[in-house]
Scaffold this motif. Structure first.
Motif, short mmCIF file in Angstrom:
data_model
loop_
_atom_site.label_atom_id
_atom_site.label_comp_id
_atom_site.label_asym_id
_atom_site.label_seq_id
_atom_site.Cartn_x
_atom_site.Cartn_y
_atom_site.Cartn_z
N ARG A 1 -1.71 -3.28 13.42
CA ARG A 1 -1.09 -3.12 14.74
C ARG A 1 0.37 -3.59 14.71
O ARG A 1 1.25 -2.94 15.28
N GLN A 2 0.61 -4.71 14.08
CA GLN A 2 1.96 -5.28 14.05
C GLN A 2 2.93 -4.41 13.26
O GLN A 2 4.07 -4.18 13.69
N GLU A 3 2.48 -3.89 12.11
CA GLU A 3 3.37 -3.13 11.24
C GLU A 3 3.47 -1.66 11.64
O GLU A 3 4.43 -0.98 11.29
N GLY A 4 2.45 -1.17 12.36
CA GLY A 4 2.49 0.21 12.81
C GLY A 4 2.00 1.22 11.78
O GLY A 4 2.21 2.43 11.94
N TYR A 5 1.31 0.76 10.76
CA TYR A 5 0.76 1.67 9.75
C TYR A 5 -0.27 0.92 8.92
O TYR A 5 -0.39 -0.32 8.99
N ALA A 6 -1.02 1.68 8.12
CA ALA A 6 -1.99 1.10 7.19
C ALA A 6 -1.84 1.78 5.85
O ALA A 6 -1.54 2.97 5.77
N ILE A 7 -2.04 1.02 4.78
CA ILE A 7 -1.99 1.55 3.42
C ILE A 7 -3.26 1.15 2.70
O ILE A 7 -3.68 -0.01 2.77
N THR A 8 -3.86 2.09 2.01
CA THR A 8 -5.00 1.79 1.16
C THR A 8 -4.81 2.50 -0.17
O THR A 8 -4.65 3.71 -0.21
N ALA A 9 -4.80 1.74 -1.25
CA ALA A 9 -4.64 2.34 -2.58
C ALA A 9 -5.43 1.52 -3.59
O ALA A 9 -5.15 0.35 -3.78
N PRO A 10 -6.42 2.10 -4.24
CA PRO A 10 -6.92 3.44 -3.96
C PRO A 10 -7.79 3.47 -2.71
O PRO A 10 -8.30 2.43 -2.30
N ASN A 11 -7.92 4.65 -2.13
CA ASN A 11 -8.77 4.81 -0.95
C ASN A 11 -10.21 4.50 -1.34
O ASN A 11 -10.71 5.03 -2.33
N PRO A 12 -10.93 3.64 -0.58
CA PRO A 12 -12.29 3.26 -0.95
C PRO A 12 -13.27 4.42 -0.95
O PRO A 12 -14.29 4.38 -1.62
N ARG A 13 -12.98 5.49 -0.22
CA ARG A 13 -13.89 6.63 -0.17
C ARG A 13 -13.49 7.73 -1.14
O ARG A 13 -14.33 8.49 -1.61
N LEU A 14 -12.22 7.84 -1.42
CA LEU A 14 -11.74 8.85 -2.36
C LEU A 14 -11.28 8.15 -3.63
O LEU A 14 -10.15 7.70 -3.73
N GLU A 15 -12.18 8.01 -4.58
CA GLU A 15 -11.87 7.26 -5.80
C GLU A 15 -10.64 7.82 -6.49
O GLU A 15 -10.52 9.01 -6.73
N GLY A 16 -9.69 6.92 -6.78
CA GLY A 16 -8.48 7.33 -7.45
C GLY A 16 -7.39 7.81 -6.51
O GLY A 16 -6.30 8.17 -6.95
N HIS A 17 -7.65 7.82 -5.21
CA HIS A 17 -6.67 8.27 -4.23
C HIS A 17 -6.25 7.12 -3.32
O HIS A 17 -7.01 6.20 -3.05
N GLY A 18 -5.02 7.21 -2.84
CA GLY A 18 -4.51 6.26 -1.87
C GLY A 18 -4.10 6.99 -0.61
O GLY A 18 -4.02 8.23 -0.60
N ALA A 19 -3.83 6.24 0.45
CA ALA A 19 -3.46 6.87 1.71
C ALA A 19 -2.55 5.97 2.53
O ALA A 19 -2.56 4.75 2.40
N VAL A 20 -1.76 6.62 3.38
CA VAL A 20 -0.92 5.94 4.36
C VAL A 20 -1.21 6.58 5.70
O VAL A 20 -1.27 7.82 5.81
N ALA A 21 -1.42 5.78 6.75
CA ALA A 21 -1.75 6.31 8.07
C ALA A 21 -0.97 5.58 9.14
O ALA A 21 -0.62 4.41 9.00
N ALA A 22 -0.70 6.29 10.26
CA ALA A 22 0.03 5.71 11.39
C ALA A 22 -0.55 6.27 12.69
O ALA A 22 -1.09 7.38 12.71
N PRO A 23 -0.43 5.52 13.80
CA PRO A 23 -1.05 5.93 15.06
C PRO A 23 -0.23 6.92 15.88
O PRO A 23 0.99 6.96 15.81
N VAL A 24 -0.95 7.74 16.64
CA VAL A 24 -0.36 8.67 17.61
C VAL A 24 -0.66 8.11 19.00
O VAL A 24 -1.82 7.80 19.31
N CYS A 25 0.37 7.96 19.83
CA CYS A 25 0.20 7.32 21.14
C CYS A 25 0.56 8.27 22.28
O CYS A 25 1.42 9.15 22.13
N THR A 26 -0.06 8.06 23.44
CA THR A 26 0.31 8.78 24.65
C THR A 26 1.42 8.00 25.34
O THR A 26 1.85 6.94 24.87
N GLY A 27 1.88 8.52 26.48
CA GLY A 27 2.94 7.84 27.21
C GLY A 27 2.55 6.49 27.74
O GLY A 27 3.40 5.68 28.09
N HIS A 28 1.25 6.22 27.84
CA HIS A 28 0.77 4.93 28.34
C HIS A 28 0.50 3.94 27.22
O HIS A 28 -0.05 2.87 27.45
#
Length: 271
Positions: A196-223
């Motif tokens: 929440r503080q940094e505004g993104y998450a990183i996982t490498a390697p992705n625990p579900r996709l062996e050998g893969h990593g990921a970067v994700a960020a949130p989509v927000c509404t006006g509220h």
């Protein structure tokens, strides 16, 4: 007053039998999933737990309305009319607003790109782009459902969910994988606070996709409500957080702006 139910039964307008017909219909539609896209009447009967005669009556009604299509080999599949109805769901407006930004992110990164929303303790993929060069399409195509704790995009969604959702996710993870033991709630709370503080998450390697990593960020509404999350997935050896994080965050912010200016049609999903 009496009305005809979908399977031809005459039932009281407000009685339990009519609701029972609805329940049977939903069980028939629920028999179809990603691994069972085409089913025979006997297959529907077996998967729904309903008698073949009942299945035959209800399937005939669903077919006539367009919710199911009959294939040349005699099997049934989900029909176009049901897809048209599903397109009225809120996530359809979200996907439409997000798609140009997701395409641009995929073009710039050459990575698989996903847009997901939360539904209870799961994340549901509503858009996915990939050239399938790294074999992730089969696991993350549109409509796939994954526990929040199993993916980077899920961690972003869970980080912005309420405490009840976090407790439910931990309980679901423990029930699904009892050999792993109890989820460390304190460690998870710390990790989610960091997301929440940094505004993104990183996982490498992705625990579900062996050998893969990921970067994700949130989509927000006006509220300020987080309704979805954008993620890129790539082989761990190619994961470049310093390069990908700004691009993923910029895309998530662009999607957020599109959602906020889309005539106010967007609503909170997966509360």
């Amino acid at each position: 007053m009496q009305v005809k139910g979908i399977d031809g039964m005459t039932t009281p307008h407000s009685g339990v039998p009519e609701r029972s017909v609805v329940d049977r219909t939903l069980r028939i539609l629920g028999a179809f999933d990603r691994e069972n896209r085409n089913l025979t009447l006997s297959g529907i009967s077996r998967r729904s737990g309903l008698p073949v005669a009942t299945v035959h009556r209800i399937v005939a009604k669903l077919h006539a309305w367009g919710a199911l299509e009959k294939c040349a080999d005699g099997t049934y599949r989900i029909g176009l009319r049901l897809w048209e109805t599903g397109a009225l769901a809120p996530h359809a407006a979200l996907t439409q607003a997000a798609q140009p930004h997701l395409v641009d992110l995929h073009r710039r990164t050459s990575a698989a790109v996903m847009l997901a929303v939360r539904d209870g303790v799961d994340s549901v993929c509503v858009s996915f782009l990939s050239d399938d060069a790294h074999g992730v399409t089969r696991r993350d195509e549109v409509g796939s459902r994954t526990p929040l704790l199993d993916t980077t995009v899920g961690l972003v969604l869970l980080a912005h969910a309420n405490e009840a959702a976090r407790r439910e996710s931990c309980a679901a993870a423990e029930a699904a994988h009892p050999s792993r033991g109890t989820v460390d709630a304190a460690a998870l709370r710390t990790r989610l606070a960091k997301v929440r503080q940094e505004g993104y998450a990183i996982t490498a390697p992705n625990p579900r996709l062996e050998g893969h990593g990921a970067v994700a960020a949130p989509v927000c509404t006006g509220h300020g409500t987080v309704t979805a999350a954008v993620a890129v997935m790539t082989p761990a050896r190619f994961l470049q957080p310093m390069k990908l994080v700004p691009q993923v965050r910029a895309t998530a912010e662009a999607v957020s702006r599109s959602v906020r200016t889309d005539g106010g049609r967007m609503v909170r999903i997966g509360a």
